[in-house]
Design a protein around this motif. Sequence first.
Motif, PDB file in Angstrom:
ATOM      1  N   SER A   5      63.020  -4.629  23.462  1.00  0.00           N
ATOM      2  CA  SER A   5      61.695  -5.061  23.911  1.00  0.00           C
ATOM      3  C   SER A   5      60.885  -5.560  22.719  1.00  0.00           C
ATOM      4  O   SER A   5      61.123  -5.168  21.584  1.00  0.00           O
ATOM      5  N   LYS A   6      59.956  -6.419  22.998  1.00  0.00           N
ATOM      6  CA  LYS A   6      59.129  -7.014  21.955  1.00  0.00           C
ATOM      7  C   LYS A   6      57.693  -6.536  22.147  1.00  0.00           C
ATOM      8  O   LYS A   6      57.142  -6.636  23.232  1.00  0.00           O
ATOM      9  N   MET A   7      57.113  -6.015  21.086  1.00  0.00           N
ATOM     10  CA  MET A   7      55.724  -5.572  21.141  1.00  0.00           C
ATOM     11  C   MET A   7      54.822  -6.796  21.199  1.00  0.00           C
ATOM     12  O   MET A   7      55.009  -7.747  20.440  1.00  0.00           O
ATOM     13  N   GLN A   8      53.843  -6.766  22.095  1.00  0.00           N
ATOM     14  CA  GLN A   8      52.904  -7.863  22.189  1.00  0.00           C
ATOM     15  C   GLN A   8      51.676  -7.549  21.353  1.00  0.00           C
ATOM     16  O   GLN A   8      51.288  -6.399  21.205  1.00  0.00           O
ATOM     17  N   LYS A   9      51.094  -8.582  20.804  1.00  0.00           N
ATOM     18  CA  LYS A   9      49.870  -8.457  20.033  1.00  0.00           C
ATOM     19  C   LYS A   9      48.748  -9.133  20.792  1.00  0.00           C
ATOM     20  O   LYS A   9      48.984  -9.974  21.661  1.00  0.00           O
ATOM     21  N   LEU A  10      47.520  -8.777  20.439  1.00  0.00           N
ATOM     22  CA  LEU A  10      46.379  -9.464  21.011  1.00  0.00           C
ATOM     23  C   LEU A  10      46.398 -10.913  20.551  1.00  0.00           C
ATOM     24  O   LEU A  10      46.796 -11.209  19.424  1.00  0.00           O
ATOM     25  N   SER A  11      45.936 -11.795  21.398  1.00  0.00           N
ATOM     26  CA  SER A  11      45.900 -13.206  21.030  1.00  0.00           C
ATOM     27  C   SER A  11      44.832 -13.442  19.961  1.00  0.00           C
ATOM     28  O   SER A  11      43.885 -12.666  19.818  1.00  0.00           O
TER      29      SER A  11
END
Length: 82
Positions: A5-11
């Motif tokens: 899985s890939k951690m998402q960051k805030l845009s």
Amino acid sequence: MIEGSKMQKLSHSFSGALRTFSFWIANGTVGLPLLEGIDYSCIFEEPSALERAYAIFANVIEMDDKGKVLNAKYAERRAAST
């Protein structure tokens, strides 16, 4: 973390909107012209009031599928009017 899985960051758009909102709160200019002439510096003495302003901002803000903020000024006004 789940394997693969890939951690998402805030845009960048959201972090920019949050940074701008924070600057305006600290600078005493949030919600202009709605709060023009109103001294709300007491918000820094009442942590729950500051927390409420950020919670409202975060709950109202909307982004598109790519993370672009769509309503930063509206979220600011809603947070300022509490």
